[in-house]
Design a protein around this motif. Structure first.
Motif, PDB file in Angstrom:
ATOM      1  N   ALA A 363       4.574   9.824  13.636  1.00 60.58           N
ATOM      2  CA  ALA A 363       4.384  10.733  12.487  1.00 60.58           C
ATOM      3  C   ALA A 363       5.114  10.143  11.295  1.00 60.58           C
ATOM      4  O   ALA A 363       6.185   9.550  11.442  1.00 60.58           O
ATOM      5  CB  ALA A 363       4.914  12.125  12.813  1.00 60.58           C
ATOM      6  N   ILE A 364       4.526  10.302  10.124  1.00 62.48           N
ATOM      7  CA  ILE A 364       5.113   9.758   8.898  1.00 62.48           C
ATOM      8  C   ILE A 364       5.825  10.857   8.132  1.00 62.48           C
ATOM      9  O   ILE A 364       5.304  11.960   7.968  1.00 62.48           O
ATOM     10  CB  ILE A 364       4.027   9.105   8.018  1.00 62.48           C
ATOM     11  N   GLY A 365       7.032  10.532   7.666  1.00 63.61           N
ATOM     12  CA  GLY A 365       7.745  11.446   6.788  1.00 63.61           C
ATOM     13  C   GLY A 365       7.425  11.195   5.332  1.00 63.61           C
ATOM     14  O   GLY A 365       7.206  12.123   4.559  1.00 63.61           O
ATOM     15  N   SER A 366       7.379   9.905   4.936  1.00 65.19           N
ATOM     16  CA  SER A 366       7.071   9.572   3.546  1.00 65.19           C
ATOM     17  C   SER A 366       6.668   8.111   3.439  1.00 65.19           C
ATOM     18  O   SER A 366       7.022   7.279   4.280  1.00 65.19           O
ATOM     19  CB  SER A 366       8.273   9.844   2.632  1.00 65.19           C
ATOM     20  N   GLN A 377       1.654 -18.144  -5.740  1.00 70.81           N
ATOM     21  CA  GLN A 377       0.454 -18.145  -4.902  1.00 70.81           C
ATOM     22  C   GLN A 377       0.133 -16.762  -4.345  1.00 70.81           C
ATOM     23  O   GLN A 377      -1.035 -16.396  -4.236  1.00 70.81           O
ATOM     24  CB  GLN A 377       0.625 -19.140  -3.749  1.00 70.81           C
ATOM     25  N   TRP A 378       1.162 -16.015  -3.991  1.00 66.72           N
ATOM     26  CA  TRP A 378       0.970 -14.684  -3.426  1.00 66.72           C
ATOM     27  C   TRP A 378       1.890 -13.692  -4.132  1.00 66.72           C
ATOM     28  O   TRP A 378       3.049 -13.993  -4.397  1.00 66.72           O
ATOM     29  CB  TRP A 378       1.268 -14.681  -1.924  1.00 66.72           C
ATOM     30  N   ASP A 379       1.369 -12.524  -4.422  1.00 68.19           N
ATOM     31  CA  ASP A 379       2.184 -11.401  -4.891  1.00 68.19           C
ATOM     32  C   ASP A 379       2.572 -10.557  -3.681  1.00 68.19           C
ATOM     33  O   ASP A 379       1.785 -10.413  -2.733  1.00 68.19           O
ATOM     34  CB  ASP A 379       1.413 -10.538  -5.886  1.00 68.19           C
ATOM     35  N   LEU A 380       3.761  -9.997  -3.732  1.00 74.43           N
ATOM     36  CA  LEU A 380       4.243  -9.141  -2.646  1.00 74.43           C
ATOM     37  C   LEU A 380       4.462  -7.724  -3.167  1.00 74.43           C
ATOM     38  O   LEU A 380       4.947  -7.534  -4.287  1.00 74.43           O
ATOM     39  CB  LEU A 380       5.549  -9.675  -2.062  1.00 74.43           C
ATOM     40  N   ALA A 381       4.108  -6.729  -2.369  1.00 72.29           N
ATOM     41  CA  ALA A 381       4.391  -5.322  -2.654  1.00 72.29           C
ATOM     42  C   ALA A 381       5.221  -4.775  -1.502  1.00 72.29           C
ATOM     43  O   ALA A 381       4.851  -4.926  -0.331  1.00 72.29           O
ATOM     44  CB  ALA A 381       3.104  -4.518  -2.812  1.00 72.29           C
ATOM     45  N   LEU A 382       6.356  -4.168  -1.819  1.00 68.57           N
ATOM     46  CA  LEU A 382       7.272  -3.647  -0.811  1.00 68.57           C
ATOM     47  C   LEU A 382       7.139  -2.129  -0.754  1.00 68.57           C
ATOM     48  O   LEU A 382       7.318  -1.444  -1.770  1.00 68.57           O
ATOM     49  CB  LEU A 382       8.717  -4.028  -1.140  1.00 68.57           C
ATOM     50  N   VAL A 383       6.838  -1.609   0.427  1.00 70.82           N
ATOM     51  CA  VAL A 383       6.637  -0.168   0.609  1.00 70.82           C
ATOM     52  C   VAL A 383       7.547   0.320   1.727  1.00 70.82           C
ATOM     53  O   VAL A 383       7.507  -0.201   2.844  1.00 70.82           O
ATOM     54  CB  VAL A 383       5.165   0.149   0.944  1.00 70.82           C
ATOM     55  N   GLU A 384       8.364   1.311   1.414  1.00 67.99           N
ATOM     56  CA  GLU A 384       9.242   1.915   2.422  1.00 67.99           C
ATOM     57  C   GLU A 384       8.496   3.031   3.143  1.00 67.99           C
ATOM     58  O   GLU A 384       7.888   3.896   2.498  1.00 67.99           O
ATOM     59  CB  GLU A 384      10.507   2.474   1.778  1.00 67.99           C
ATOM     60  N   ILE A 385       8.547   3.020   4.466  1.00 69.59           N
ATOM     61  CA  ILE A 385       7.885   4.043   5.282  1.00 69.59           C
ATOM     62  C   ILE A 385       8.933   4.679   6.191  1.00 69.59           C
ATOM     63  O   ILE A 385       9.604   3.975   6.958  1.00 69.59           O
ATOM     64  CB  ILE A 385       6.743   3.443   6.118  1.00 69.59           C
ATOM     65  N   ARG A 386       9.077   5.976   6.080  1.00 66.49           N
ATOM     66  CA  ARG A 386       9.970   6.728   6.978  1.00 66.49           C
ATOM     67  C   ARG A 386       9.095   7.432   8.007  1.00 66.49           C
ATOM     68  O   ARG A 386       8.218   8.207   7.645  1.00 66.49           O
ATOM     69  CB  ARG A 386      10.809   7.728   6.177  1.00 66.49           C
ATOM     70  N   TRP A 387       9.373   7.166   9.274  1.00 62.94           N
ATOM     71  CA  TRP A 387       8.490   7.659  10.309  1.00 62.94           C
ATOM     72  C   TRP A 387       9.270   7.887  11.591  1.00 62.94           C
ATOM     73  O   TRP A 387      10.455   7.557  11.696  1.00 62.94           O
ATOM     74  CB  TRP A 387       7.344   6.678  10.548  1.00 62.94           C
TER      75      TRP A 387
END
Length: 610
Positions: A363-366, A377-387
């Motif tokens: 289950a995901i909290g946020s 060459q590559w772009d990075l996106a950082l996403v925090e997931i609380r689960w």
């Protein structure tokens, strides 16, 4: 508020005294005079009888007085509580109206009561679809990330042979807690309070599974989105399975592309779409305006949106969790970069030979975007997931074994996309669709779209680069780099590489640097365990005595800490490196943290753009 708390305390104390007095009266009235005495004369009996009657009268009078006092206080508490609740309701109503006015400035026909009624119907329809394990009727007003989440959870239920039956579902209240007009969308966050009875039912027998029935009241933040130029045209729309323009039935898979009237809205839905569900404990107020670092990213890629990145992250997370649980890579392979896929293949090979641990019933909290790191060459996106999830042990050839524990986790999903690729605004909330033809991702053929044959793993869409524990050294380094990038976007100059400051114990200015770090840590009004540990390590490296560090920390906590300026720009840059490293510990820089760092820079003449 103080009076209300005081009255509560008095009532509770009085109730305790009353109950204690009743209990004491029962004990004294019975045993006190029957414990036995060597005196058995008539005079003794008479005296004993008189004493008992006198004590009984006194106890009855005291009980009566206490009862009247408690009853009066309870009545007063109820009256005060009703006034307090009415005052809170007025404040909440005024706050909601102020938020809604931001939408009504462009859409005068938007009505809060109608919106809440539609939300209630949508909420109940989703619960009904969940119980039936069939979301086709509600697919038209859900983002891909949310639909992926529910679909994989339902698939897991089916494989385990049960379904969740929700009964007595009631929406108890709504509260609009945030309204944010973005460049392309209006985003509304609504706190929904509801009650329901939830039970797991065995599919084969149709019987309730023992120990699974649970009745509860709960609250969640549901986030809705629609196109910035959308306007209220009818009481029915996507929530009701209709085109908001012509009222014709819509294709649930592509709800805002009506086949009857052909209406579209430049890739943004013309009616509200559910894009996220966040637990109240994990929700925080979004930034009121788009931050400078996001504006810089949008300057390079005008179609880029936070909603698109977070939706794509949700899709990737759930595909990864499903792959981890089942041991299959067929629905994940085209969503990963090659290096990550090789690691997953190695993990699956290990599972065939020894015991491994996987997560079930997740289950995901946020889900929250922490930043973007552009590259050559590559772009990075950082996403925090609380689960969270249940821990299972898996052995080759054996059924998975429960360990009896459920754990909470904070992870960093690192997504990669080829540099220079421009985002398609039309795919902001359909991130599990083909980048070329828009067809849904329903089992690609060897990494290609099953409809148009387009490659899905060539880097034109965001792919899984890494999946890290947020507390890991690698994740901390990436987050620190994001902090640097945010600082550079806000103030025009990066603070420098994020390495250990390397300050000696005898270094001059150590106490001043620790003071700035303490000011930064406490400026947002909160500090967590990891920040405290980082501050303690920094104090040790700087040679600040423990007692002195404790007094500095107390002064910072109560807003009495006065910090000195660095002696020169070189020292200032060194201090800023330490500040950005500390800031990366608990998440993105807020406005107060940025202001603190800007103040430090400004004291030695480092220009900070307005």
């Amino acid at each position: 508020m103080f009076r209300f708390r005081a009255i509560q305390w008095i009532v509770l104390s009085s109730v305790f005294v009353f109950e204690a007095r009743v209990a004491f009266a029962r004990a004294g009235g019975g045993g006190g005079y029957s414990s036995g005495s060597s005196r058995s004369s008539s005079s003794s009996a008479s005296s004993s009888s008189y004493s008992s009657a006198q004590g009984s009268g006194e106890a009855g009078l005291i009980d009566l007085v206490v009862f009247v006092l408690v009853a009066g206080l309870i009545l007063l508490l109820r009256r005060h509580g009703r006034r307090l609740m009415a005052e809170r309701a007025r404040t909440r109503s005024a706050r909601q109206l102020a938020l809604i006015s931001r939408i009504q400035e462009r859409d005068p026909d938007f009505d809060l009561e109608t919106f809440e009624q539609r939300i209630s119907r949508a909420f109940l329809r989703i619960q009904e679809g969940w119980s039936k394990q069939d979301l086709s009727d509600v697919r038209g007003f859900m983002s891909d990330g949310l639909y992926e989440r529910f679909s994989i959870q339902l698939r897991e239920q089916k494989e385990a042979g049960y379904f969740n039956r929700m009964s007595d579902v009631r929406v108890l209240g709504h509260e609009v807690v945030a309204v944010h007009p973005r460049a392309h969308f209006d985003v509304v966050s609504v706190r929904i309070t509801a009650a329901a009875t939830d039970v797991r039912v065995d599919v084969e027998s149709g019987r309730e599974i023992d120990g699974t029935r649970r009745a509860e009241t709960f609250a969640e933040i549901w986030r809705f989105l629609r196109g910035r130029e959308a306007a209220t045209k009818a009481a029915a729309g996507l929530f009701e399975g209709q085109c908001p323009n012509c009222a014709a039935p819509i294709d649930p898979r592509r709800g805002w592309a009506c086949r009857s009237c052909g209406s579209q809205l430049e890739g943004a839905p013309p009616d509200w779409v559910l894009v996220g569900i966040t637990q109240v404990s994990e929700w925080s107020q979004p930034e009121s305006d788009e931050p400078d670092w996001l504006k810089a990213a949008v300057g390079r890629d005008p179609g880029l949106t936070v909603e698109q990145l977070e939706d794509r992250a949700s899709v990737l997370f759930w595909r990864l969790m499903d792959s981890e649980r089942t041991g299959r890579l067929d629905e994940l392979a085209h969503l990963c970069r090659g290096v990550f896929l090789e690691r997953q293949e190695q993990r699956m090979a290990v599972r065939a030979t020894r015991t491994t641990v996987v997560m079930r019933d997740c289950a995901i909290g946020s889900v929250r975007l922490r930043g973007i790191l552009p590259g050559d060459q590559w772009d990075l996106a950082l996403v925090e997931i609380r689960w969270s999830g249940d821990v299972l042990e898996v052995r080759s050839g054996e059924a998975a074994r429960e360990t009896g524990g459920r754990i909470l986790r904070r992870s960093l999903l690192v997504m990669a996309r080829r540099a220079g690729v421009q985002s398609d605004l039309g795919r902001a909330i359909v991130s599990a669709h083909c980048v070329r033809c828009g067809a849904p991702d329903e089992g690609p053929l060897e990494g290609r779209c099953g409809f148009c044959g387009e490659a899905l793993d060539d880097g034109r869409d965001w792919l899984i680069e890494r999946f890290l524990e947020l507390e890991s050294a690698e994740a901390s380094q990436l987050c620190a780099e994001v902090v640097q990038a945010r600082f550079a976007a806000a103030y025009g100059e990066a603070p420098g590489p994020v390495d250990e400051p390397g300050l000696s114990a005898a270094r001059p200015g150590g106490e001043e640097l620790l003071g700035w770090c303490l000011a930064l840590a406490y400026c947002d009004g909160r500090i967590d365990r990891r920040e405290l540990e980082e501050l303690e390590r920094l104090g040790d490296r700087l040679g600040v005595p423990a007692d002195r560090a404790r007094r500095l920390r107390q002064a910072a906590q109560f807003g009495r800490l006065e910090v000195e300026a660095p002696r020169n720009p070189a020292e200032a840059r060194e201090w800023i490196e330490a500040l950005t490293t500390l800031a990366a510990v608990d998440g993105p820089l807020g406005e107060r943290e940025l202001a603190t760092i800007a103040d430090l820079a400004g004291r030695v003449g480092i220009e900070v753009p307005g």
